[in-house]
Design a protein around this motif. Structure first.
Motif, short mmCIF file in Angstrom:
data_model
loop_
_atom_site.label_atom_id
_atom_site.label_comp_id
_atom_site.label_asym_id
_atom_site.label_seq_id
_atom_site.Cartn_x
_atom_site.Cartn_y
_atom_site.Cartn_z
N GLY A 48 1.40 -1.34 4.53
CA GLY A 48 0.98 -0.35 5.51
C GLY A 48 1.85 0.88 5.57
O GLY A 48 1.69 1.72 6.46
N ILE A 49 2.77 1.01 4.63
CA ILE A 49 3.67 2.16 4.61
C ILE A 49 2.96 3.40 4.05
O ILE A 49 3.12 4.51 4.56
N GLY A 50 2.16 3.20 3.01
CA GLY A 50 1.53 4.32 2.31
C GLY A 50 0.59 5.13 3.15
O GLY A 50 0.65 6.37 3.15
N TRP A 51 -0.30 4.48 3.89
CA TRP A 51 -1.26 5.26 4.67
C TRP A 51 -0.54 6.05 5.76
O TRP A 51 -0.91 7.19 6.04
N ARG A 52 0.49 5.46 6.35
CA ARG A 52 1.25 6.17 7.39
C ARG A 52 1.97 7.39 6.80
O ARG A 52 1.98 8.46 7.40
N ALA A 53 2.58 7.21 5.65
CA ALA A 53 3.30 8.32 5.01
C ALA A 53 2.34 9.46 4.67
O ALA A 53 2.66 10.64 4.89
N GLN A 54 1.15 9.12 4.17
CA GLN A 54 0.18 10.16 3.83
C GLN A 54 -0.38 10.83 5.08
O GLN A 54 -0.59 12.05 5.10
N GLY A 99 -6.62 12.62 -4.57
CA GLY A 99 -7.43 11.94 -5.57
C GLY A 99 -6.86 10.57 -5.88
O GLY A 99 -5.66 10.33 -5.69
N THR A 100 -7.72 9.70 -6.34
CA THR A 100 -7.26 8.37 -6.75
C THR A 100 -8.17 7.84 -7.84
O THR A 100 -9.22 8.42 -8.14
N HIS A 101 -7.76 6.74 -8.41
CA HIS A 101 -8.51 6.11 -9.48
C HIS A 101 -9.59 5.20 -8.91
O HIS A 101 -9.36 4.54 -7.89
N PRO A 102 -10.74 5.11 -9.56
CA PRO A 102 -11.80 4.22 -9.07
C PRO A 102 -11.34 2.76 -8.94
O PRO A 102 -11.80 2.05 -8.06
N GLU A 103 -10.41 2.34 -9.78
CA GLU A 103 -9.95 0.95 -9.73
C GLU A 103 -8.84 0.71 -8.70
O GLU A 103 -8.41 -0.43 -8.50
N ASN A 104 -8.39 1.75 -8.01
CA ASN A 104 -7.31 1.60 -7.05
C ASN A 104 -7.87 1.43 -5.63
O ASN A 104 -7.80 2.32 -4.79
N ALA A 105 -8.41 0.25 -5.37
CA ALA A 105 -9.03 -0.04 -4.08
C ALA A 105 -8.03 0.06 -2.93
O ALA A 105 -8.38 0.48 -1.82
N ALA A 106 -6.79 -0.33 -3.16
CA ALA A 106 -5.78 -0.27 -2.11
C ALA A 106 -5.54 1.18 -1.66
O ALA A 106 -5.44 1.45 -0.45
N GLU A 107 -5.45 2.11 -2.60
CA GLU A 107 -5.24 3.51 -2.23
C GLU A 107 -6.48 4.08 -1.56
O GLU A 107 -6.37 4.90 -0.63
N GLN A 108 -7.66 3.67 -1.96
CA GLN A 108 -8.87 4.14 -1.30
C GLN A 108 -8.87 3.73 0.17
O GLN A 108 -9.15 4.55 1.05
N LYS A 109 -8.51 2.48 0.46
CA LYS A 109 -8.42 2.00 1.84
C LYS A 109 -7.32 2.76 2.60
O LYS A 109 -7.50 3.09 3.77
N SER A 110 -6.23 3.01 1.93
CA SER A 110 -5.11 3.72 2.54
C SER A 110 -5.52 5.13 2.97
O SER A 110 -5.20 5.58 4.07
N LEU A 111 -6.23 5.84 2.09
CA LEU A 111 -6.66 7.20 2.41
C LEU A 111 -7.63 7.21 3.59
O LEU A 111 -7.52 8.07 4.48
N VAL A 112 -8.55 6.28 3.63
CA VAL A 112 -9.49 6.21 4.76
C VAL A 112 -8.73 5.94 6.05
O VAL A 112 -8.97 6.58 7.08
#
Length: 158
Positions: free
Chosen positions: A83-89, A108-121
């Motif tokens: 949970g650090i990444g979404w807060r930092a962004q 931007g992120t990669h289609p296969e990076n589901a964790a980053e997609q959730k983080s951005l949302v």
């Protein structure tokens, strides 16, 4: 930290683009502390003592008055999934809206990076679509997903 992401294969995950000049971060830091109007990097700290990774921003432009920033993040493997990444962004985006006049921050992120997609949302970003063949990685052109948060979008609670 900045040097490690340039010189350790696989540490940055899917974004590894081959070896880079290991002295470039020190030269840049000596110039402006990595805090420029056009781009910059900040260390992500946990509990004020542990360096978990970095966030970055770079300026872009759509049309005559469409200046925006694109942000990115790279966390060390041991800090991912906590949970650090979404807060930092979210914090970086809030900072850019507070101290610049931009209307738009994108990532931007990669289609296969589901964790980053959730983080951005979770950080308040919305998926805009697929950017076809936007990145050359691992010997081939690959698609990316583009997310954005506008100044008028609600900020997340963190």
């Amino acid at each position: 930290m900045f040097r490690r992401f340039l010189t350790e294969p696989g540490l940055i995950g899917l974004d590894w683009a081959g070896f880079r000049d290991a002295q470039a971060p020190a030269r840049r830091f000596a110039t402006d502390g990595y805090l420029g109007d056009e781009d910059g990097r900040l260390i992500v700290e946990v509990d004020g003592e542990s360096a978990a990774g970095l966030v970055s921003y770079s300026a872009g432009q759509y049309g005559a008055a469409g200046r925006h920033y694109e942000i990115g993040i790279a966390l060390l493997p041991e800090w991912r999934g906590q949970g650090i990444g979404w807060r930092a962004q979210a914090m970086l985006t809030d900072y850019l809206f507070e101290h610049t006049v931009v209307q738009r921050v994108q990532a931007g992120t990669h289609p296969e990076n589901a964790a980053e997609q959730k983080s951005l949302v979770k950080a308040g970003f919305q998926l805009e679509g697929v950017v076809r063949a936007c990145e050359f990685r691992a010997g081939q052109w690959r698609d990316g997903y583009l997310y954005s948060r506008l100044r008028t979008d609600p900020a997340p609670t963190y």
